[in-house]
Scaffold this motif. Structure first.
Motif, PDB file in Angstrom:
ATOM      1  N   SER A 287      -4.649 -17.470  30.619  1.00 34.94           N
ATOM      2  CA  SER A 287      -5.438 -16.512  30.526  1.00 34.94           C
ATOM      3  C   SER A 287      -5.619 -16.057  29.152  1.00 34.94           C
ATOM      4  N   ASN A 290     -10.332 -11.010  26.937  1.00 33.03           N
ATOM      5  CA  ASN A 290     -11.837 -10.942  27.088  1.00 33.03           C
ATOM      6  C   ASN A 290     -12.607 -10.630  26.046  1.00 33.03           C
ATOM      7  N   THR A 314     -12.138 -22.121  36.710  1.00 31.30           N
ATOM      8  CA  THR A 314     -11.877 -20.898  36.378  1.00 31.30           C
ATOM      9  C   THR A 314     -11.617 -20.095  37.502  1.00 31.30           C
ATOM     10  N   PRO A 316     -10.833 -15.918  39.255  1.00 38.50           N
ATOM     11  CA  PRO A 316     -10.504 -14.533  38.806  1.00 38.50           C
ATOM     12  C   PRO A 316      -8.843 -14.302  38.853  1.00 38.50           C
ATOM     13  N   SER A 317      -8.475 -13.653  37.734  1.00 35.89           N
ATOM     14  CA  SER A 317      -7.090 -13.423  37.664  1.00 35.89           C
ATOM     15  C   SER A 317      -6.396 -12.673  38.683  1.00 35.89           C
ATOM     16  N   ARG A 318      -7.290 -11.695  39.483  1.00 37.29           N
ATOM     17  CA  ARG A 318      -6.369 -10.956  40.394  1.00 37.29           C
ATOM     18  C   ARG A 318      -5.633  -9.820  39.951  1.00 37.29           C
ATOM     19  N   LYS A 321     -10.504  -6.164  37.048  1.00 37.41           N
ATOM     20  CA  LYS A 321     -11.794  -6.708  37.489  1.00 37.41           C
ATOM     21  C   LYS A 321     -12.274  -7.587  36.294  1.00 37.41           C
ATOM     22  N   TRP A 322     -12.980  -8.399  36.663  1.00 33.65           N
ATOM     23  CA  TRP A 322     -13.788  -9.382  35.862  1.00 33.65           C
ATOM     24  C   TRP A 322     -12.877 -10.024  34.794  1.00 33.65           C
ATOM     25  N   THR A 323     -11.654 -10.197  35.150  1.00 31.03           N
ATOM     26  CA  THR A 323     -10.705 -11.236  34.175  1.00 31.03           C
ATOM     27  C   THR A 323     -10.403 -12.415  34.902  1.00 31.03           C
ATOM     28  N   TYR A 324     -10.269 -13.429  34.014  1.00 25.19           N
ATOM     29  CA  TYR A 324     -10.100 -14.635  34.435  1.00 25.19           C
ATOM     30  C   TYR A 324      -8.896 -15.648  33.946  1.00 25.19           C
TER      31      TYR A 324
END
Ligand SMILES: O=C(O)C(=O)C[C@]1(C(=O)O)C=C[C@@H](O)C=C1
Length: 364
Positions: A287, A290, A314, A316-318, A321-324
């Motif tokens: 990860s 951002n 890719t 979503p990191s869970r 929000k909006w991190t991958y």
């Protein structure tokens, strides 16, 4: 061919079989000796490691290199795969969980990788396979990870974020789908076709052309689809050979996948680190923060060192929000000095880096 000739050839085959039998038994006795040596050389409290994927890959590769025909390389390796599977079962019967029920492609992948002399355990869902391995109830798990037509199997990728697993092998399977019906199916009245969502997607064009107005029902697996069809007169299933024979269904249409090279890649998961073989792959999760250029920064060390990336995905990191997170596969072993350097460079820039495992490239 005369009766005489046939008789003579069969006498030769009998003599050869006797030799093959003796050689296989001698090999099996050797494997028992290997187990004895492994047990004798254990340090206090150390657990023996009987299954050695790196050694198995070497054995199968050598068989393919030495093979002079007339049997093809894959066929010959498949035979040795089974011999080795039985030899290992003498040392330690492996327990393997897979995405079930019986008859799924994942079961076929498990057999292709480990051979048939394992104790296999079908699980109802991908994360149950992960949990079974994490709980130590089985030695290994087998899960699908990507399909050449439909892409990533997201459940598998997400499960890696939740469980600490080591990837210790991969296997690729050509996926052929058939339209299957039961004894009682009225083939001109089919109003519903069951299959797993991925398989329905892999046969989308064929279904549009041949059954445009028939309801497509996604179920938990192809084998489950085959099971349902058995008791219904107006439905069909899309599934593979194993499910067809397990549930006694017949093929109304064969090989209906839209792409003839349709293949799925499966991963073997466990807790065992695999040493390098010289022809390995590594899977990592990374990860990045951002910020602009983060993906570029991540990829530069691979490019600079000429490392072959085989996949990048890719998810979503869970954890925000909006991190991958990025799932990356590349050629090489994490213990190779070159790869070590690249991973160190990446970890300087990354928020987190986890090596999921290094494992021999699929031989079969
Ligand atoms: O070489 C070993 O360590 C063995 O246990 C023998 C053997 C084999 O039959 O060749 C069996 C199981 C292992 O997974 C690898 C190889």
């Amino acid at each position: 061919m005369s009766e005489q000739e046939l008789k003579a050839l069969r006498v030769r085959i009998d003599a050869l079989d006797a030799k093959v039998l003796e050689l296989i038994s001698e090999r099996a006795r050797c494997a028992q000796e290997v187990a004895r040596v492994k047990m004798a050389s254990l340090a206090e409290g150390e657990v023996p490691v009987f299954y050695r994927p790196e050694r198995e890959a070497q054995v199968l590769k050598r068989v393919m290199e030495r093979n002079q025909g007339p049997l093809g390389n894959e066929e010959m390796a498949r035979l040795f795969r089974e011999i080795m599977s039985s030899c290992l079962a003498l040392e330690q019967p492996l327990k393997v969980a897979y995405l079930g029920p019986e008859g799924t492609f994942t079961q076929a992948a498990a057999m292709k990788h480990f051979g048939h002399a394992v104790i296999s355990k079908p699980m109802a869902a991908i994360d149950e396979v992960f949990r079974e391995v994490a709980a130590g109830a089985v030695n290994f798990g087998v899960v699908p990870v990507e399909n050449s037509t439909e892409g990533a199997v997201n459940h598998t990728l997400d499960s890696f974020l939740e469980h600490d697993m080591v990837i210790c092998g991969e296997v690729e399977l050509r996926i052929h789908h058939h339209l299957l019906v039961g004894e009682n199916t009225k083939t001109d009245s089919i109003s519903r076709i069951y299959s797993h969502a991925q398989s329905l997607a892999q046969c989308r064009k064929w279904l549009d052309a041949h059954y445009p107005n028939v309801e497509r029902v996604a179920v938990s697996s192809n084998a489950e689809a085959a099971k349902r069809v058995k008791g219904e007169w107006n439905s069909a299933a899309i599934a593979g050979d194993m499910a067809a024979s397990l549930y006694g269904l017949t093929r109304l249409a064969e090989k209906i996948e839209d792409r003839p090279d349709n293949s799925t890649r499966f991963l073997m998961i466990g807790s065992q680190e695999v040493p390098p073989t010289g022809d390995d792959k590594t899977s990592i999760i990374v990860s990045m923060s951002n910020k602009p250029g983060a993906l570029h920064e991540l990829l530069v060390p691979f490019h600079d060192n000429g490392i072959d990336l085989t996949r990048i995905e890719t998810r979503p990191s869970r954890s925000g929000k909006w991190t991958y997170v990025f799932f990356i596969d590349f050629v090489g072993h994490h213990r190779d000095p070159l790869i070590k350097g690249v991973l160190e460079k990446i970890s300087q820039e990354a928020v987190a880096l986890k090596v999921l495992g290094s494992y021999p490239k699929a031989v079969l």
